[in-house]
Design an enzyme around this catalytic site. Structure first.
Site, PDB file in Angstrom:
ATOM      1  N   CYS A 182      24.992  35.240  69.253  1.00 22.28           N
ATOM      2  CA  CYS A 182      25.411  36.268  68.285  1.00 22.28           C
ATOM      3  C   CYS A 182      24.396  37.397  68.065  1.00 22.28           C
ATOM      4  O   CYS A 182      24.596  38.217  67.170  1.00 22.28           O
ATOM      5  CB  CYS A 182      25.778  35.638  66.932  1.00 22.28           C
ATOM      6  SG  CYS A 182      27.272  34.648  67.006  1.00 22.28           S
ATOM      7  N   ASP A 183      23.334  37.449  68.849  1.00 19.21           N
ATOM      8  CA  ASP A 183      22.427  38.598  68.772  1.00 19.21           C
ATOM      9  C   ASP A 183      21.830  38.871  70.152  1.00 19.21           C
ATOM     10  O   ASP A 183      20.634  39.121  70.285  1.00 19.21           O
ATOM     11  CB  ASP A 183      21.331  38.350  67.737  1.00 19.21           C
ATOM     12  CG  ASP A 183      20.620  39.643  67.318  1.00 19.21           C
ATOM     13  OD1 ASP A 183      21.168  40.737  67.583  1.00 19.21           O
ATOM     14  OD2 ASP A 183      19.529  39.562  66.744  1.00 19.21           O
TER      15      ASP A 183
END
Length: 325
Positions: free
Chosen positions: A197-198
């Site tokens: 997610c990053d």
């Protein structure tokens, strides 16, 4: 899922914490390195003096700062007994996702990394501890250029290699080597229901041979659905704040963006175009245009509609471009 507001210098941020079932975790493994110690040495993190736990001080020597961000600082250090290089991350407890087990808070990043089987392209967590109630200390293996060359992210690697060849992107063979490793790491996570997610150039570290490891799991989640913006690269569906989206296909878009950046050192679309979903085929500079098979794959990964993209990392890995020598 709950949320609360915390102050970060001059701005207010809302931090979302996940409520997780303790039965999903191996308590003995997770609590193995946890403690609430007195401490001695001070380290400066974002202008704040952080007192380190004695077991961290006894085991490691801290040399210099590698990086500093909104949520934490990372220092270069060495394990005293072996001289092995390590990366020591200090994060503020108030801005860190946690889970609870028997009333004890555990940094979610540490819990997730201990749950995932080891992988050559995912950074390994060595241990973690609490510096009383205000900060978490996480010790990782170090992967990079060494103490004398601390600029070690994929962004720096891209910049240095491009500078040496007089062009802003990498060769297609170098891109293929990097993407194979990155996709292998993401596929490993996906098999265990976890999404980073990053994903971005700054969260991928590279050594002198171009071997990479994925770092910084502070925003990682378990599950298949997302809502709102996560990370710093947003696919079109992330702008539909109230509609849950599939993390698997959102991740494919982000990977496609990183893929493109390795050739052009820039994102494929301006944010306003992504937000309005007014996208076309990806464009490449004439001097660094990759093969037709490669362009086809990147274009597939960056489709506006999530259902038109590869539905999993394994589908990307199976593309004919990766089958070529």
């Amino acid at each position: 899922m709950t949320s609360f507001n915390v102050k970060s210098e001059d701005s207010e941020k809302t931090i979302v914490c996940d409520d997780m079932s303790p039965s999903e975790w191996d308590a003995e493994e997770i609590l193995r390195t946890h403690s609430y110690p007195e401490s001695h040495q001070l380290v400066i993190h974002r202008g704040v003096k952080v007192t380190l736990p004695p077991q961290i001080l006894a085991a490691y020597t801290i040399h210099s700062k590698l990086a500093s961000g909104t949520f934490g600082s990372v220092f270069y250090g060495e394990e005293k007994s072996t001289r092995r290089p390590v990366a020591i991350k200090i994060v503020e407890a108030s801005m860190t996702k946690t889970i609870s087990y028997n009333g004890i808070k555990i940094p979610k990043e540490a819990a997730l990394l201990q749950k995932i089987p080891s992988h050559p392209n995912i950074i390994a967590l060595i241990e973690w501890a609490e510096a009383y109630e205000k900060h978490w200390i996480l010790v990782f293996e170090y992967h990079g250029f060494g103490r004398d060359r601390l600029k070690f992210t994929l962004r720096h690697y891209l910049r240095n290699v491009a500078k040496s060849r007089g062009k802003r992107g990498l060769t297609e063979n170098k891109v293929k080597k990097i993407m194979r490793q990155l996709l292998s790491a993401c596929h490993h996570l996906e098999k265990h229901g976890i999404y980073h997610c990053d994903l971005k150039l700054d969260n991928i570290v590279v050594d002198t041979e171009g071997n990479l490891k994925l770092i910084d799991f502070g925003l990682a989640v378990e599950g298949e659905k997302g809502r709102g913006r996560i990370g710093s690269i947003f696919p079109p569906e992330m702008y539909d704040h109230y509609i849950p989206y599939e993390l698997s296909t959102a991740q494919i878009w982000v990977l496609g963006t990183v893929f493109y950046q390795l050739f052009e050192a820039a994102k494929p679309y301006h944010e306003e175009r992504v937000k309005s979903k007014a996208l076309g085929r990806v464009m490449f500079s004439r001097h660094n245009r990759p093969s037709n098979e490669c362009v086809e794959l990147i274009d597939w990964m960056l489709k506006t509609e999530p259902t038109h993209r590869p539905q999993s990392v394994s589908r990307v890995i199976e593309h004919c471009w990766f089958m070529c020598a």
